[in-house]
Enzyme design. Structure first.
Site, PDB file in Angstrom:
ATOM      1  CE  LYS A 427      -2.638   2.843   3.229  1.00 34.78           C
ATOM      2  NZ  LYS A 427      -3.211   2.953   4.577  1.00 34.78           N
ATOM      3  CD1 TRP A 528     -12.601  -1.544   0.120  1.00 37.98           C
ATOM      4  CD2 TRP A 528     -11.413  -2.669   1.625  1.00 37.98           C
ATOM      5  NE1 TRP A 528     -12.670  -2.872  -0.210  1.00 37.98           N
ATOM      6  CE2 TRP A 528     -11.942  -3.594   0.702  1.00 37.98           C
ATOM      7  CE3 TRP A 528     -10.629  -3.140   2.660  1.00 37.98           C
ATOM      8  CZ2 TRP A 528     -11.722  -4.963   0.792  1.00 37.98           C
ATOM      9  CZ3 TRP A 528     -10.404  -4.503   2.749  1.00 37.98           C
ATOM     10  CH2 TRP A 528     -10.945  -5.399   1.821  1.00 37.98           C
ATOM     11  CG  HIS A 529      -6.927   2.168   3.862  1.00 32.79           C
ATOM     12  ND1 HIS A 529      -5.676   1.656   4.141  1.00 32.79           N
ATOM     13  CD2 HIS A 529      -7.817   1.298   4.423  1.00 32.79           C
ATOM     14  CE1 HIS A 529      -5.806   0.527   4.830  1.00 32.79           C
ATOM     15  NE2 HIS A 529      -7.096   0.295   5.017  1.00 32.79           N
ATOM     16  CE1 TYR A 530     -14.510   5.493   0.895  1.00 29.10           C
ATOM     17  CE2 TYR A 530     -13.640   3.513  -0.141  1.00 29.10           C
ATOM     18  CZ  TYR A 530     -14.643   4.156   0.540  1.00 29.10           C
ATOM     19  OH  TYR A 530     -15.783   3.467   0.896  1.00 29.10           O
TER      20      TYR A 530
END
Length: 594
Positions: A427, A528-530
């Site tokens: 990531k 999903w870390h928007y």
């Protein structure tokens, strides 16, 4: 083919005691209540008569605080505020407690692959062609994520302008109730040893803290594989002052625009039967509506309520309350790329436990054993599935359910446990590339259009190339090969496995296993870390009050311009507690008692 379904389900990308630590004054869990807590009920039960006991000023249906979204930040926020004031939480989804897809680690991938209207996750595809998901359940993202728990570093806290002392008090408040130390699987141990072998040092052992090197983080899964979510932080609430309505979809925030500044008076929401209701704020000084609907839902709700870019509001004929061109801007998502690792034998299921925190601004994590089993998802793909190569080239909205069902019927007996391996992911922290969010229509149930512009900035792309090189070293390290018992493969062969998996809707290039930069762009997925869309200084003040209006705040990840730590849920839950305490102390001083 089964491998592709596995990837779709897994990459739609987002206390050690097993008994409740509920202390004196906290809500006791009802043995016979499927909603667990007595203050939770369906939205259709809302009425003036049933709300009057919560009234602060004698007016029916009025509350000191109305929280829109009972998610990762909304639940701890509401529980904290209820210590002194009446609070109404409006959550569009159901409860997680009786949902097996949420509750058990073994079903992690099933919950993400479920695209039904009752699913805890609502799938969407960004305009970049990357599958994604947003939570639709009490507890929010903590109900559908991989469960990893790790705090933000001190530098993030300083940049956020937070009080370090209160931050250090707020994290343990969360951890005592729902966080556990994981029991490492053999595969996660192999990753730990391999990271150290290739130089991601030192080994920091088990810790919640964000420190460079290799570490074991916390998890919200207990030793039996059961998930504990932010919804369980409601155990801290004062049940006499809190009301939580599920299946309550807020349609807009209501303003009084007769004065010099727009002033919030309440919200309009619909229940599970489609009936509309209005919940009113108390007239007491300090009462507020607090948006906690996430980086997709909060900017969407502001625009639907008349706060946003002028042309955007006029295009959809939304009455303008306040023009703010920054709403929906500054959207970012931390890009993730993976290398698939085959194994000659089945591997125990594990979600993220080990993490390598590198000095180049890249985090290395892993997940294993989420292949497809007969009792798993092989008979349900949903209209979002990229199981079929044909479907993967067609925009999701054009995939007709009957066509998907026909394909399932033809193939349902051919699918078995086909993927025994795992994948290592990297990531990218602090992406520079930024995107935007805009409304598609005025239906709050529909996803807005979201663009993240993955790797648009060349620095992001270069960092991804460096990260893929690091992960390639990990999977070909001596420690790793000793565990997988696989022959050492060249880098291009490993990368080709990920390319062939067809895990997004982006076009593939012939040279993307030879060019790591092309590989990064073609195989990018989300974790999903928007975040972003309601940034501090542009949409909200440092204390999260919406600029230009009264009695409205935003408390969630939409206010962040970076994702905290390796995985943000720890800080999101802490933030809910932290902001709740700050609000109470500001309003009541020493009388707040928190």
């Amino acid at each position: 083919m089964a491998l592709k379904l596995f990837l779709f389900a897994l990459l739609l990308c987002l206390p050690t005691s097993l008994s409740s630590t509920a202390s004196k004054g906290k809500e006791k869990k009802s043995k016979f209540n499927p909603y667990r807590y007595t203050f939770i009920d369906k939205a259709s039960t809302f009425s003036s008569s049933s709300s009057s006991s919560f009234s602060s000023n004698g007016q029916d249906s009025s509350y000191d605080y109305i929280v829109i979204g009972g998610g990762t930040a909304g639940c701890p926020l509401a529980a904290t505020l209820s210590q002194n004031f009446s609070v109404l939480v409006l959550e569009r989804g159901g409860v997680p407690f009786t949902n097996a897809n949420v509750s058990f680690l073994r079903n992690f991938h099933i919950g993400l692959a479920d695209t039904s209207a009752s699913s805890a996750s609502q799938a969407f595809v960004s305009t970049d062609g990357v599958y994604n998901a947003r939570a639709r359940v009490l507890g929010g993202g903590s109900c559908i994520n991989a469960g990893f728990y790790s705090r933000a570093d001190a530098a993030f806290v300083k940049r956020a302008g937070w009080d370090p002392k209160l931050v250090k008090e707020s994290y343990p408040w969360v951890e005592r109730e729902i966080v556990h130390q994981p029991k490492l699987t053999l595969w996660q141990k192999a990753l730990r040893d391999s990271l150290l072998e290739v130089g991601v040092r030192p080994f920091n052992g088990f810790t919640y803290d964000h420190v460079s090197g290799t570490k074991i983080g916390g998890t919200i899964f207990d030793r039996f594989g059961r998930r504990h979510t932010a919804a369980e932080l409601l155990a801290y609430a004062n049940p006499q002052k809190l009301r939580v309505l599920i299946y309550a979809t807020v349609q807009k925030i209501v303003f009084d625009t007769s004065g010099t500044r727009p002033r919030v008076t309440g919200v309009i929401f619909k229940d599970e039967n489609g009936n509309q209701h209005q919940a009113l704020l108390s007239n007491r000084k300090g009462s507020e509506v607090i948006l906690s609907s996430g980086a997709i839902g909060s900017p969407q709700m502001l625009m639907l309520s008349g706060i946003g870019p002028k042309k955007e509001l006029q295009r959809l004929k939304i009455p303008v309350v306040l023009v703010n061109e920054h709403v929906g801007k500054g959207m970012a998502d931390n890009p993730m790329n993976t290398i698939l690792v085959p194994s000659k034998a089945p591997i125990e299921q594990s979600l993220i436990q080990t993490v390598g925190i590198t000095k180049m601004g890249v985090y290395v994590e892993a997940s294993t054993g989420f292949g497809q089993s007969p009792e798993s998802i092989h008979t349900h793909y949903g209209i979002m599935s990229n199981k079929n190569e044909l479907f993967s080239t067609i925009p999701a909205k054009q995939r007709r359910p009957e066509a998907t069902q026909a394909y399932i019927t033809r193939n349902k007996y051919q699918l078995h446990e086909a993927f025994n391996g795992s994948f290592i992911l990297e990531k990218l922290a602090y992406p520079i590339s930024r995107g935007h969010l805009s409304l598609v229509n005025t239906n709050v149930d529909d996803n807005p259009s979201v663009t993240f512009n993955y790797f648009k900035h060349p620095v992001d792309l270069q960092r991804c190339v460096e990260a893929i090189r690091l992960v390639s070293k990990v999977v070909t390290s001596k420690r790793f090969l000793n565990y997988t018992q696989c022959d050492k493969q060249n880098v291009h062969k490993m990368l080709s496995l990920s390319v062939k998996a067809n895990i997004n809707l982006r076009p593939k290039q012939l040279n993307d296993t030879k060019s790591m930069a092309q590989f990064c762009k073609d195989t990018v997925v989300t974790i999903w870390h928007y975040h972003g869309g309601c940034l501090v200084g542009k949409v909200v003040s440092p204390d999260r009050k919406v600029l230009g209006v009264d009695r409205l705040r935003v408390i969630d990840g939409s206010t962040f311009d970076e994702s905290p730590g390796t995985n943000p849920q720890a800080t999101m839950m802490m933030m809910g507690r932290y902001m709740g305490v700050k609000i109470l102390r500001k309003r009541l001083g020493n009388k707040a008692g928190v």
